[in-house]
Scaffold this active site. Structure first.
Site, PDB file in Angstrom:
ATOM      1  N   HIS A   1      -8.314  -1.085  23.508  1.00  0.00           N
ATOM      2  CA  HIS A   1      -8.799  -2.171  22.669  1.00  0.00           C
ATOM      3  C   HIS A   1      -7.811  -2.423  21.521  1.00  0.00           C
ATOM      4  CE1 HIS A   1     -11.365  -4.679  20.180  1.00  0.00           C
ATOM      5  NE2 HIS A   1     -11.347  -3.773  19.216  1.00  0.00           N
TER       6      HIS A   1
ATOM      7  N   ASP B   1      -8.594 -38.192  29.381  1.00  0.00           N
ATOM      8  CA  ASP B   1      -7.568 -37.168  29.168  1.00  0.00           C
ATOM      9  C   ASP B   1      -7.812 -35.929  30.017  1.00  0.00           C
ATOM     10  OD1 ASP B   1      -9.764 -36.241  27.865  1.00  0.00           O
ATOM     11  OD2 ASP B   1      -8.719 -35.703  26.020  1.00  0.00           O
TER      12      ASP B   1
ATOM     13  N   GLU C   1     -13.295   2.711  10.403  1.00  0.00           N
ATOM     14  CA  GLU C   1     -14.699   2.511  10.735  1.00  0.00           C
ATOM     15  C   GLU C   1     -15.189   3.521  11.772  1.00  0.00           C
ATOM     16  OE1 GLU C   1     -16.145  -1.092  10.332  1.00  0.00           O
ATOM     17  OE2 GLU C   1     -18.109  -0.530  11.121  1.00  0.00           O
ATOM     18  N   ASP C   2     -14.360   3.811  12.749  1.00  0.00           N
ATOM     19  CA  ASP C   2     -14.843   4.566  13.911  1.00  0.00           C
ATOM     20  C   ASP C   2     -14.269   5.973  14.073  1.00  0.00           C
ATOM     21  OD1 ASP C   2     -16.329   2.372  14.572  1.00  0.00           O
ATOM     22  OD2 ASP C   2     -14.859   1.540  15.959  1.00  0.00           O
TER      23      ASP C   2
ATOM     24  N   ASP D   1      -9.491  -9.414  17.622  1.00  0.00           N
ATOM     25  CA  ASP D   1     -10.502  -8.396  17.887  1.00  0.00           C
ATOM     26  C   ASP D   1     -11.659  -9.007  18.675  1.00  0.00           C
ATOM     27  OD1 ASP D   1     -11.950  -5.942  17.545  1.00  0.00           O
ATOM     28  OD2 ASP D   1     -13.044  -6.860  15.874  1.00  0.00           O
TER      29      ASP D   1
ATOM     30  N   HIS E   1      -6.889  -1.227  13.341  1.00  0.00           N
ATOM     31  CA  HIS E   1      -8.009  -1.929  12.712  1.00  0.00           C
ATOM     32  C   HIS E   1      -9.360  -1.204  12.795  1.00  0.00           C
ATOM     33  CE1 HIS E   1      -8.967  -3.491  16.758  1.00  0.00           C
ATOM     34  NE2 HIS E   1     -10.165  -3.751  16.269  1.00  0.00           N
TER      35      HIS E   1
HETATM   36 MN    MN Z   1     -12.167  -3.807  17.176  1.00  0.00          MN
END
Ligand code: MN
Length: 486
Positions: free
Chosen positions: A54, A269, A82-83, A144, A78
């Protein structure tokens, strides 16, 4: 498809970076990858894949968008604070303040667990605040979200729908406002499949046939234009847009317009040629040549160079009777306009001078800081912005505060069928914000709609068909009528 591995994805990322960036020191990227890999080791995504895939996918998208290295590095990192057990201070120590600020911005954007208007309002507020701090935070968030959408199948249905809806209504709208046509289209097309599965299937069914019949004309026209322009000494590129390159959600929205009325043949179009030339005067010159070659449709010439769209989009558009009278849209633009139409605000980093500070030059962005100040404690202002962003959709609330989005022009019966089929079939009346309203009442964003039902009602009446806007309500009414007839 063969399952990928972190090693393969890492090599791809380095390859992309090398293609787009010169004379860069890639040691820092390697370091970030090793750091993220160690931090996420043993973690898996809902799909069962190693978590680091990821992080790599996010960094890959940012590299393809040609953002700067700190942004790509922040993309790799990123989800670390958090994780994992590694705190933001650790990132700051290893990768410096700039990267740490970006990662921190993403962490702050965080997960939103509100319902109804709270969720939209809070989500938007956070996006705007992040944007005015550093727009790159929102660009990482897009990358993300995009990968989360691509791996949505691994999630339970309710979560899937929530994420897809949010992407369609909030993320894609903001990407659009930032002029990022490419990301906007990608977000919309993936989310579309989950939010409106039947409509998605419908489009996927009707499109290929139509393209096939148009393809021959398109190729011939393309050759003709090339031949004609070859004599002019302008180095041009002609790109055809159809099939995969045409975004299907925007096509779907067009089909819903009253003047189109779901008739594919009214969309001019559907296939288009894009002519990319070096300078602005070349654009007008080429437009003249095209009109010499083919008769233009009256009223279809649009000069978005002299008058750019609010999101900064620039191009000349014309629609002509080409080969055998086939109607084809032609878009003419410079390389720079092309780049900006695809990447929007992110394109700014492509032209960034060495050492200069990124400062987007969209007038809209300058308003953001102003907005942000007002947003902080002004709920009404926030609602106004929300309405403005989601122009052709309206947001209506149930008495419990659940939010439903409907196309502009929807009526109480549309709403009733949208909530539940039986609510539609047993409809006897409706209140908007506590007041009784008629069948032809046009719902407004922010309306609280209460549907009054009668359990003894047998079903809808035929003339309801005149009062509904959505195909969903129409279909449900017809189905119920057929059942009653039998
Ligand atoms: Mn993420």
């Amino acid at each position: 498809m063969e399952p990928t591995t972190p090693q393969k994805e890492w090599e791809k990322l380095i390859q992309t970076i090398k293609e787009n960036y010169s004379e860069n020191d890639l040691d820092m990227v390697r370091l970030a990858y090793d750091f993220a890999e160690e931090a996420h080791r043993g973690q898996r995504r809902a799909s069962g894949e190693p978590y680091i895939l990821h992080s790599l996918a996010v960094a890959q998208k940012l590299a393809e968008t040609r953002l700067d290295l700190p942004t790509i590095i922040a993309g790799l990192l990123h989800d670390v604070p958090e994780d994992t057990k590694f705190p933001i201070e650790e990132i700051k120590k290893n990768f410096g303040k700039e990267v740490a600020t970006l990662v921190n911005g993403i962490t702050k954007l965080g997960k939103i667990k509100y319902r109804g208007i709270e969720r939209y309002a809070e989500n938007l507020r956070k996006m705007f605040v992040a944007m005015s701090d550093d727009i790159r935070v929102v660009l990482i968030k897009f990358a993300d979200r995009l990968h989360n959408l691509k791996t949505l199948d691994a999630l339970p249905p309710d979560k899937r729908l929530r994420i897809a809806r949010e992407s369609l209504e909030i993320y894609a709208s903001i990407a659009d406002r930032l002029g990022m046509g490419q990301i906007k289209g990608e977000l919309e097309d993936i989310a579309f499949k989950y939010v409106y599965p039947n409509e998605y299937d419908w489009i996927r069914q009707i499109l290929p046939k139509k393209y096939k019949s148009k393809e021959k004309h398109l190729n011939k026209t393309r050759k003709e234009i090339s031949r004609k322009l070859a004599a002019e000494n302008i180095p041009i590129k002609i790109l055809s847009m159809h099939g995969r390159t045409k975004h299907i959600y925007s096509l779907y929205k067009k089909l819903l317009k009253p003047e189109i009325d779901r008739d594919l043949s009214k969309i001019y179009d559907l296939i288009a040629l894009r002519i990319v030339v070096p300078t602005v005067s070349d654009c007008y010159y080429v437009l003249g040549i095209i009109h010499e070659l083919y008769k233009p449709l009256p009223g279809q010439i649009k000069d978005y160079i002299a008058q750019p769209k609010p999101n900064g989009y620039q191009s000349l558009h014309t629609t002509v009777f080409a080969d055998d009278g086939e109607i084809i849209e032609i878009q003419i633009r410079t390389d720079k306009m092309h780049d900006e139409a695809e990447y929007g605000i992110a394109a700014h980093w492509h032209y960034k001078e060495h050492g200069s500070i990124a400062k987007p030059n969209l007038p809209w962005i300058n308003e953001l800081v102003e907005w942000q100040k007002q947003i902080r404690d002004n709920e009404q202002f926030l609602r106004d912005i929300k309405m403005e962003i989601f122009q052709d959709r309206i947001f209506v609330f149930s008495p419990k505060g659940d939010v439903f989005d409907l196309p502009d022009g929807s009526t109480p019966i549309d709403f009733a069928y949208h909530v539940h089929t039986s609510l539609g079939n047993q409809y006897v009346g409706a209140r908007a914000n506590g007041q009784m309203v008629n069948l032809n009442y046009k719902l407004k964003s922010g309306d609280v709609m209460e549907i009054i039902t009668d359990k003894n009602r047998r079903g809808p009446s035929v003339d309801w068909l005149e009062y509904v806007k959505t195909s969903m309500a129409k279909n449900k009414i017809r189905t119920a009528l057929n059942k009653m007839r039998k």
